[in-house]
Design a protein around this motif. Structure first.
Motif, PDB file in Angstrom:
ATOM      1  N   SER A 153       0.691  -1.048  -0.217  1.00  0.00           N
ATOM      2  CA  SER A 153      -0.442  -0.015  -0.005  1.00  0.00           C
ATOM      3  C   SER A 153       0.427   1.113  -0.398  1.00  0.00           C
ATOM      4  N   GLY A 154       1.938   0.826   0.061  1.00  0.00           N
ATOM      5  CA  GLY A 154       2.945   2.404   0.070  1.00  0.00           C
ATOM      6  C   GLY A 154       3.323   2.995   1.348  1.00  0.00           C
ATOM      7  N   THR A 155       3.384   4.871   0.971  1.00  0.00           N
ATOM      8  CA  THR A 155       3.342   5.341   1.826  1.00  0.00           C
ATOM      9  C   THR A 155       2.926   7.169   2.228  1.00  0.00           C
ATOM     10  N   TRP A 156       2.348   6.886   0.150  1.00  0.00           N
ATOM     11  CA  TRP A 156       1.376   8.147   0.029  1.00  0.00           C
ATOM     12  C   TRP A 156       0.808   9.500   0.667  1.00  0.00           C
ATOM     13  N   THR A 157       0.266   8.549   1.391  1.00  0.00           N
ATOM     14  CA  THR A 157      -0.990   8.780   1.828  1.00  0.00           C
ATOM     15  C   THR A 157      -0.505   9.110   3.489  1.00  0.00           C
ATOM     16  N   THR A 158       0.434   9.221   3.613  1.00  0.00           N
ATOM     17  CA  THR A 158       0.973   9.870   5.265  1.00  0.00           C
ATOM     18  C   THR A 158       1.999  10.027   4.954  1.00  0.00           C
ATOM     19  N   PRO A 159       2.789  11.764   4.659  1.00  0.00           N
ATOM     20  CA  PRO A 159       3.943  12.369   4.355  1.00  0.00           C
ATOM     21  C   PRO A 159       3.820  13.023   6.117  1.00  0.00           C
ATOM     22  N   SER A 160       5.429  12.241   6.154  1.00  0.00           N
ATOM     23  CA  SER A 160       5.734  13.460   7.175  1.00  0.00           C
ATOM     24  C   SER A 160       5.329  14.903   7.962  1.00  0.00           C
ATOM     25  N   PRO A 161       4.904  15.356   8.999  1.00  0.00           N
ATOM     26  CA  PRO A 161       5.104  16.785   8.826  1.00  0.00           C
ATOM     27  C   PRO A 161       6.303  17.699   8.910  1.00  0.00           C
ATOM     28  N   ALA A 162       5.798  18.785   9.253  1.00  0.00           N
ATOM     29  CA  ALA A 162       7.313  19.971   9.386  1.00  0.00           C
ATOM     30  C   ALA A 162       7.637  19.496   9.941  1.00  0.00           C
ATOM     31  N   GLY A 163       6.689  19.660  11.330  1.00  0.00           N
ATOM     32  CA  GLY A 163       7.803  19.819  12.758  1.00  0.00           C
ATOM     33  C   GLY A 163       9.392  18.845  13.001  1.00  0.00           C
ATOM     34  N   GLY A 164      10.033  19.144  13.579  1.00  0.00           N
ATOM     35  CA  GLY A 164      11.494  18.550  13.573  1.00  0.00           C
ATOM     36  C   GLY A 164      11.814  17.614  14.853  1.00  0.00           C
ATOM     37  N   SER A 165      10.567  17.268  15.667  1.00  0.00           N
ATOM     38  CA  SER A 165      10.450  16.884  16.407  1.00  0.00           C
ATOM     39  C   SER A 165       9.694  15.226  15.877  1.00  0.00           C
ATOM     40  N   GLY A 166       9.177  14.897  14.549  1.00  0.00           N
ATOM     41  CA  GLY A 166       8.468  14.144  14.042  1.00  0.00           C
ATOM     42  C   GLY A 166       6.941  14.204  14.576  1.00  0.00           C
ATOM     43  N   LEU A 167       6.189  14.960  14.748  1.00  0.00           N
ATOM     44  CA  LEU A 167       5.223  16.037  15.183  1.00  0.00           C
ATOM     45  C   LEU A 167       4.888  16.795  14.516  1.00  0.00           C
ATOM     46  N   PRO A 360       6.838 -12.591  12.684  1.00  0.00           N
ATOM     47  CA  PRO A 360       6.377 -13.691  13.398  1.00  0.00           C
ATOM     48  C   PRO A 360       5.062 -13.694  12.900  1.00  0.00           C
ATOM     49  N   GLU A 361       4.468 -13.312  12.596  1.00  0.00           N
ATOM     50  CA  GLU A 361       2.785 -13.757  11.775  1.00  0.00           C
ATOM     51  C   GLU A 361       3.350 -14.410  10.558  1.00  0.00           C
ATOM     52  N   GLN A 362       2.658 -15.011  10.563  1.00  0.00           N
ATOM     53  CA  GLN A 362       3.688 -16.146   8.878  1.00  0.00           C
ATOM     54  C   GLN A 362       2.413 -15.392   8.256  1.00  0.00           C
ATOM     55  N   GLY A 363       2.879 -15.370   7.174  1.00  0.00           N
ATOM     56  CA  GLY A 363       1.936 -15.682   5.427  1.00  0.00           C
ATOM     57  C   GLY A 363       1.396 -13.937   4.924  1.00  0.00           C
ATOM     58  N   ILE A 364       2.262 -12.839   6.032  1.00  0.00           N
ATOM     59  CA  ILE A 364       2.211 -11.921   5.568  1.00  0.00           C
ATOM     60  C   ILE A 364       3.509 -10.961   5.201  1.00  0.00           C
ATOM     61  N   HIS A 365       3.219 -10.128   4.767  1.00  0.00           N
ATOM     62  CA  HIS A 365       4.398  -9.886   3.554  1.00  0.00           C
ATOM     63  C   HIS A 365       4.320  -7.602   4.044  1.00  0.00           C
ATOM     64  N   LEU A 366       5.061  -7.531   4.243  1.00  0.00           N
ATOM     65  CA  LEU A 366       5.213  -5.286   3.390  1.00  0.00           C
ATOM     66  C   LEU A 366       6.100  -5.455   2.622  1.00  0.00           C
ATOM     67  N   VAL A 367       5.809  -4.966   1.832  1.00  0.00           N
ATOM     68  CA  VAL A 367       6.689  -5.340   0.318  1.00  0.00           C
ATOM     69  C   VAL A 367       6.757  -3.291  -0.396  1.00  0.00           C
ATOM     70  N   GLY A 368       7.531  -3.105  -1.401  1.00  0.00           N
ATOM     71  CA  GLY A 368       7.347  -2.493  -1.999  1.00  0.00           C
ATOM     72  C   GLY A 368       8.298  -1.013  -0.657  1.00  0.00           C
ATOM     73  N   MET A 369       6.820   0.531  -1.030  1.00  0.00           N
ATOM     74  CA  MET A 369       8.165   1.247   0.014  1.00  0.00           C
ATOM     75  C   MET A 369       7.857   1.582   0.940  1.00  0.00           C
ATOM     76  N   LYS A 370       6.214   0.385   1.557  1.00  0.00           N
ATOM     77  CA  LYS A 370       6.361   0.638   2.610  1.00  0.00           C
ATOM     78  C   LYS A 370       7.270  -0.564   4.122  1.00  0.00           C
ATOM     79  N   SER A 371       7.985  -1.398   2.940  1.00  0.00           N
ATOM     80  CA  SER A 371       8.664  -2.271   3.233  1.00  0.00           C
ATOM     81  C   SER A 371       9.922  -1.763   4.149  1.00  0.00           C
ATOM     82  N   TYR A 372       9.512  -0.211   3.667  1.00  0.00           N
ATOM     83  CA  TYR A 372      11.103   0.319   4.139  1.00  0.00           C
ATOM     84  C   TYR A 372      10.446   1.916   5.228  1.00  0.00           C
ATOM     85  N   GLY A 373       9.830   1.021   5.829  1.00  0.00           N
ATOM     86  CA  GLY A 373       9.141   2.529   6.853  1.00  0.00           C
ATOM     87  C   GLY A 373       9.400   3.727   6.927  1.00  0.00           C
ATOM     88  N   ARG A 374      10.087   4.039   7.761  1.00  0.00           N
ATOM     89  CA  ARG A 374      10.842   5.465   7.198  1.00  0.00           C
ATOM     90  C   ARG A 374      12.182   5.976   6.444  1.00  0.00           C
TER      91      ARG A 374
END
Length: 463
Positions: A153-167, A360-374
């Motif tokens: 599903s990627g990460t496009w819909t959840t951009p990081s904010p401007a705040g320097g603390s991650g908030l 730990p949950e076998q059978g689920i895979h995060l791939v693409g941009m989402k696999s890289y997290g942040r």
């Protein structure tokens, strides 16, 4: 019906999701692709005006090409560079068309779990199929069973904010009318009018920020853009890696983005503010925005702000499955050390596949941009190799799944420098690039740039 007869649910009909479906079809496994947008490649369509720094030869998946070939599809010149719009119209949409009813659009996944088992329950857990809840635009809900889940599903819909603390910075939400989190399409007359002749802050230091700075510089040079000026807000100092790898980047177009940003500041179309971590947005009497730093500094008012500080994964609909995620990056724990920008910035990622993407949950895979997290620096070819390995593992072909041989092009930027300036520590361990103390750098003349970015011009790290 046994679990093995169920389809594999693929979340997202973007480049990685559609490639995953193609690999599954190639192995005789039915995919069910669930896309929240109104069409395949919905996220890519939103940046259709941006040109990729990867060539056509690097953004077409081999299994997808095999699926497309019988339709008379012709692969674009592999040495040329598509825009996002080209990628969708000439590859992603045709691929979705070939997959046909296997792709459902307007289908937002709201939850994934094991059938009859919430996150807590151990008993007979792995024998149960996955259950995927979906909601449609008209409010209708549906429930699907799946033998495995591939979240692309990627990460496009959840951009990081401007705040320097991650908030979000204080006042960031209230200033939404003057803030965008995307590279603006300055060929669109309405968007162009928004930035023409205005003073715009660009927050970020990656390829998207380089692109925005170059676009604004081009606007400033045009007849209708006189007076356009950018303020480049950097959380770090100016260092050897600030403008990317330039000519040393093994992806020439990626290196050229940094050079374009440098040309923008060389030409006096942008000033840079370094070591500035945004804490708040305030408004002046005219409604313009004043950025306030965590150190108390206040920047001169700007008309618009473009926030390009990266993206982060949406994990909300995965709360009932057991994920093993790194505490920093929110990426799979085995993958995280390979991509952690706190440890390296070379852009070189070791080959990885289903084992590094396991949970730990076998059978689920995060791939693409989402696999890289942040983490940044994700490439389409990385996602294609990931889904090839994952599809092979789902099919039980572990020999093929474990044979991961992808070698990614280096960025031309190499150092152990982390995400926070610590020049003394970096020099001590011999891995890092030097960076000056946080400062305001006026980059209005070539001489000023040369003095401020001596390490950049040399292209090297301190020794």
């Amino acid at each position: 019906m046994s679990t093995q007869q169920l389809p594999v649910a693929v979340i997202g009909a973007g480049p990685a999701g559609l490639a995953a479906a193609a690999h599954l079809v190639e192995r005789g496994i039915e995919p069910l692709v669930l896309e929240a947008g109104a069409s395949a490649g919905a996220a890519v369509r939103e940046w259709s005006h941006v040109r990729l720094f990867s060539t056509w030869g690097e953004v077409v998946d081999p299994a997808a090409e095999k699926l497309l070939a019988p339709t008379g599809w012709t692969r674009p010149d592999p040495a040329t560079y598509p825009s996002g719009g080209d990628w969708v119209e000439r590859y992603l949409q045709p691929l979705a068309d070939v997959l046909g009813d296997r792709v459902r659009v307007g289908a937002t996944v709201t939850g994934v779990s094991r059938a009859g088992r919430d996150r807590i329950v151990d008993a007979d857990r792995e024998a149960q199929p996955f259950v995927v809840h979906v909601e449609y635009p008209d409010g209708r809900e549906e429930r699907f069973l799946a033998r495995a889940v591939i979240d692309a599903s990627g990460t496009w819909t959840t951009p990081s904010p401007a705040g320097g603390s991650g908030l979000p910075a204080l006042g960031e939400k209230a200033a939404a009318d003057r803030i965008t989190y995307r590279v603006p399409d300055l060929k669109d007359p309405a968007v162009r009018a928004r930035y023409a002749g205005r003073r715009t802050a660009v927050i970020g230091s990656g390829a998207s920020a380089f692109t925005a700075l170059a676009y604004l510089a081009d606007l400033a040079k045009s007849e209708d853009g006189k007076g356009t000026h950018a303020v480049w807000v950097l959380r770090r100092g100016i260092s050897g890696s600030t403008f990317g790898g330039g000519e040393a980047d093994q992806l020439p177009a990626r290196g050229a983005l940094g050079l374009a940003a440098k040309a923008a500041v060389d030409g006096g179309y942008a000033d840079a503010v370094t070591g500035f971590r945004t804490a708040a947005f305030e408004r002046d009497a005219d409604g313009r925005l004043i950025l306030v730093g965590e150190d108390g500094r206040r920047l001169n008012a700007v008309d618009e702000v473009i926030v390009l500080t990266g993206f982060r994964p949406d994990l909300s609909f995965l709360s009932e499955v057991r994920l093993g995620l790194d505490e920093r990056l929110q990426a799979p724990v085995r993958l995280a050390p390979l991509i952690d920008p706190n440890q390296h910035s070379c852009g070189t990622v070791y080959p990885h596949g289903h084992r590094e993407l396991s949970h730990p949950e076998q059978g689920i895979h995060l791939v693409g941009m989402k696999s890289y997290g942040r983490a940044p620096t994700f490439l389409a070819m990385t996602g294609y190799e990931q889904v090839r390995s994952v599809a092979a593992a789902i099919a039980g072909d572990l020999e093929s799944a474990d044979r991961v041989e992808l070698t990614l092009p280096e960025t031309g930027v190499c150092g152990g420098a982390g995400l926070f300036d610590a020049p003394d520590t970096q020099q001590a361990d011999g891995r890092g690039c030097c960076a000056p103390a946080p400062q305001l750098v006026q980059l209005g003349t070539p001489a000023a740039v040369a003095a401020a970015t001596e390490e950049t011009l040399a292209g090297g790290c301190c020794g």
